[in-house]
Design a protein around this motif. Structure first.
Motif, PDB file in Angstrom:
ATOM      1  N   GLN A   1       0.877  -1.261  -0.096  1.00 41.08           N
ATOM      2  CA  GLN A   1      -0.117   0.112  -0.121  1.00 41.08           C
ATOM      3  C   GLN A   1       0.865   1.167   0.032  1.00 41.08           C
ATOM      4  N   LEU A   2       0.450   2.259  -0.642  1.00 40.71           N
ATOM      5  CA  LEU A   2       1.216   3.492  -0.803  1.00 40.71           C
ATOM      6  C   LEU A   2       0.677   4.699  -0.138  1.00 40.71           C
ATOM      7  N   VAL A   3       1.044   5.553   0.706  1.00 44.21           N
ATOM      8  CA  VAL A   3       0.590   6.744   1.199  1.00 44.21           C
ATOM      9  C   VAL A   3       1.460   7.959   1.018  1.00 44.21           C
ATOM     10  N   GLY A   4       1.148   8.956   0.467  1.00 45.98           N
ATOM     11  CA  GLY A   4       1.978  10.301   0.461  1.00 45.98           C
ATOM     12  C   GLY A   4       1.560  10.825   1.715  1.00 45.98           C
ATOM     13  N   ILE A   5       2.721  11.597   2.329  1.00 47.23           N
ATOM     14  CA  ILE A   5       2.610  12.378   3.517  1.00 47.23           C
ATOM     15  C   ILE A   5       3.091  13.703   3.228  1.00 47.23           C
ATOM     16  N   SER A   6       2.666  14.780   3.681  1.00 46.95           N
ATOM     17  CA  SER A   6       3.143  16.263   3.558  1.00 46.95           C
ATOM     18  C   SER A   6       2.761  17.077   4.804  1.00 46.95           C
ATOM     19  N   VAL A   7       3.049  18.181   4.940  1.00 45.84           N
ATOM     20  CA  VAL A   7       2.374  19.124   6.039  1.00 45.84           C
ATOM     21  C   VAL A   7       1.501  19.654   5.374  1.00 45.84           C
ATOM     22  N   ASP A   8       1.178  19.963   4.181  1.00 43.08           N
ATOM     23  CA  ASP A   8      -0.202  20.194   3.707  1.00 43.08           C
ATOM     24  C   ASP A   8      -1.355  19.855   4.396  1.00 43.08           C
ATOM     25  N   GLY A   9      -2.519  20.578   4.225  1.00 43.61           N
ATOM     26  CA  GLY A   9      -3.668  20.389   5.017  1.00 43.61           C
ATOM     27  C   GLY A   9      -4.825  19.395   3.951  1.00 43.61           C
ATOM     28  N   VAL A  10      -5.888  18.850   4.797  1.00 48.26           N
ATOM     29  CA  VAL A  10      -6.332  18.098   4.048  1.00 48.26           C
ATOM     30  C   VAL A  10      -7.428  18.528   2.657  1.00 48.26           C
ATOM     31  N   TRP A  11      -7.682  19.922   2.881  1.00 50.98           N
ATOM     32  CA  TRP A  11      -8.301  20.306   1.547  1.00 50.98           C
ATOM     33  C   TRP A  11      -7.291  20.675   0.420  1.00 50.98           C
ATOM     34  N   CYS A  12      -5.990  21.113   0.668  1.00 56.16           N
ATOM     35  CA  CYS A  12      -4.990  21.261  -0.226  1.00 56.16           C
ATOM     36  C   CYS A  12      -4.696  19.648  -0.902  1.00 56.16           C
ATOM     37  N   HIS A  13      -4.661  18.688   0.035  1.00 57.60           N
ATOM     38  CA  HIS A  13      -4.268  17.229  -0.447  1.00 57.60           C
ATOM     39  C   HIS A  13      -5.700  17.144  -1.216  1.00 57.60           C
ATOM     40  N   ALA A  14      -6.763  17.234  -1.054  1.00 61.09           N
ATOM     41  CA  ALA A  14      -7.898  17.026  -1.654  1.00 61.09           C
ATOM     42  C   ALA A  14      -7.818  17.588  -3.002  1.00 61.09           C
ATOM     43  N   ALA A  15      -7.465  18.770  -3.399  1.00 68.01           N
ATOM     44  CA  ALA A  15      -7.393  19.685  -4.547  1.00 68.01           C
ATOM     45  C   ALA A  15      -6.431  19.167  -5.572  1.00 68.01           C
ATOM     46  N   PHE A  16      -5.220  18.786  -4.742  1.00 73.15           N
ATOM     47  CA  PHE A  16      -4.181  18.125  -5.532  1.00 73.15           C
ATOM     48  C   PHE A  16      -4.476  16.802  -6.143  1.00 73.15           C
ATOM     49  N   ALA A  17      -4.911  15.866  -5.283  1.00 72.26           N
ATOM     50  CA  ALA A  17      -5.271  14.596  -5.614  1.00 72.26           C
ATOM     51  C   ALA A  17      -6.273  14.571  -6.758  1.00 72.26           C
ATOM     52  N   ASN A  18      -7.134  15.565  -6.721  1.00 68.98           N
ATOM     53  CA  ASN A  18      -8.390  15.608  -7.756  1.00 68.98           C
ATOM     54  C   ASN A  18      -7.565  16.050  -9.030  1.00 68.98           C
ATOM     55  N   ASP A  19      -6.809  17.051  -9.019  1.00 67.10           N
ATOM     56  CA  ASP A  19      -6.020  17.370 -10.052  1.00 67.10           C
ATOM     57  C   ASP A  19      -5.173  16.475 -10.766  1.00 67.10           C
ATOM     58  N   ARG A  20      -4.478  15.669  -9.885  1.00 66.88           N
ATOM     59  CA  ARG A  20      -3.427  14.817 -10.595  1.00 66.88           C
ATOM     60  C   ARG A  20      -4.247  13.420 -10.715  1.00 66.88           C
ATOM     61  N   LYS A  21      -5.472  13.167 -10.479  1.00 70.53           N
ATOM     62  CA  LYS A  21      -6.047  11.855 -10.176  1.00 70.53           C
ATOM     63  C   LYS A  21      -5.416  11.014  -9.692  1.00 70.53           C
ATOM     64  N   LEU A  22      -4.880  11.188  -8.515  1.00 70.10           N
ATOM     65  CA  LEU A  22      -4.179  10.191  -7.566  1.00 70.10           C
ATOM     66  C   LEU A  22      -5.064   9.354  -6.986  1.00 70.10           C
ATOM     67  N   HIS A  23      -4.707   7.810  -7.099  1.00 71.59           N
ATOM     68  CA  HIS A  23      -5.552   6.798  -6.418  1.00 71.59           C
ATOM     69  C   HIS A  23      -4.822   6.184  -5.373  1.00 71.59           C
ATOM     70  N   PHE A  24      -4.293   7.030  -4.575  1.00 66.04           N
ATOM     71  CA  PHE A  24      -3.864   6.759  -3.034  1.00 66.04           C
ATOM     72  C   PHE A  24      -3.803   7.727  -2.119  1.00 66.04           C
ATOM     73  N   PRO A  25      -4.227   7.417  -0.807  1.00 65.62           N
ATOM     74  CA  PRO A  25      -4.062   8.477  -0.001  1.00 65.62           C
ATOM     75  C   PRO A  25      -3.051   9.300   0.177  1.00 65.62           C
ATOM     76  N   LEU A  26      -3.443  10.568   0.474  1.00 61.70           N
ATOM     77  CA  LEU A  26      -2.403  11.639   0.889  1.00 61.70           C
ATOM     78  C   LEU A  26      -2.703  11.980   2.400  1.00 61.70           C
TER      79      LEU A  26
END
Length: 163
Positions: free
Chosen positions: A66-91
């Motif tokens: 399983q893959l997870v990305g982790i950064s200090v960005d907030g959940v809303w920033c992650h949601a926008a980024f994951a949506n924009d990049r069409k990511l299929h793993f949790p940030l």
């Protein structure tokens, strides 16, 4: 501070994956876990790195990981980024207290307030079997992760799979 080396027990954590859901390392126990700490969602190198991992996600899954990305960005920033990049793993948002989980892994840059570009492969029992830190401006790719997963699966095959 240096990142935790192979053989270290991976520090437990629970971090927000969405505004209303959290994910713990303990939730993923029993399968290898790839922890990809990265500086920021919208930086060009991070975008390329996460897009690469998204593209080869089926290879990680074939290895049982399983893959997870982790950064200090907030959940809303992650949601926008994951949506924009069409990511299929949790940030996961290591947002508050800022960088606390990254610091436990030796992957927090306190002066800049960001995560290192650090990778960890954690085995089924929660022990780090591979770690690597890449310079901030360089995409570390996936070769090291794939090699670590191959070695891990060679020494302990996935449950239900005959060697």
């Amino acid at each position: 501070m240096t990142v935790l080396p192979p053989g270290s027990v991976a520090p437990q954590f629970t971090l927000p994956a969405t505004p209303d859901q959290k994910l713990s390392l303990a939730d993923m126990r029993g399968s290898p876990v790839i922890l990809a700490f990265y500086p920021a969602d919208w930086s060009p190198v991070c975008g390329d790195q996460m897009a690469l991992y998204n593209e080869i996600l089926p290879e990680f899954h074939r290895a049982g990981a399983q893959l997870v990305g982790i950064s200090v960005d907030g959940v809303w920033c992650h949601a926008a980024f994951a949506n924009d990049r069409k990511l299929h793993f949790p940030l996961l948002a290591d947002f508050e207290p800022k960088g606390e989980v990254a610091a436990r892994y030796g992957a927090y840059r306190k002066i800049e307030g960001i995560c290192e570009r650090a990778l960890f492969v954690v085995d089924r029992e929660g022990v780090i079997c591979w770690s690597y830190v890449s310079p901030l401006g360089i995409n570390p790719g996936a070769d090291g992760i794939l090699e670590a997963l191959d070695k891990l699966n060679a020494r302990s095959p996935a449950q239900g799979v005959l060697p």
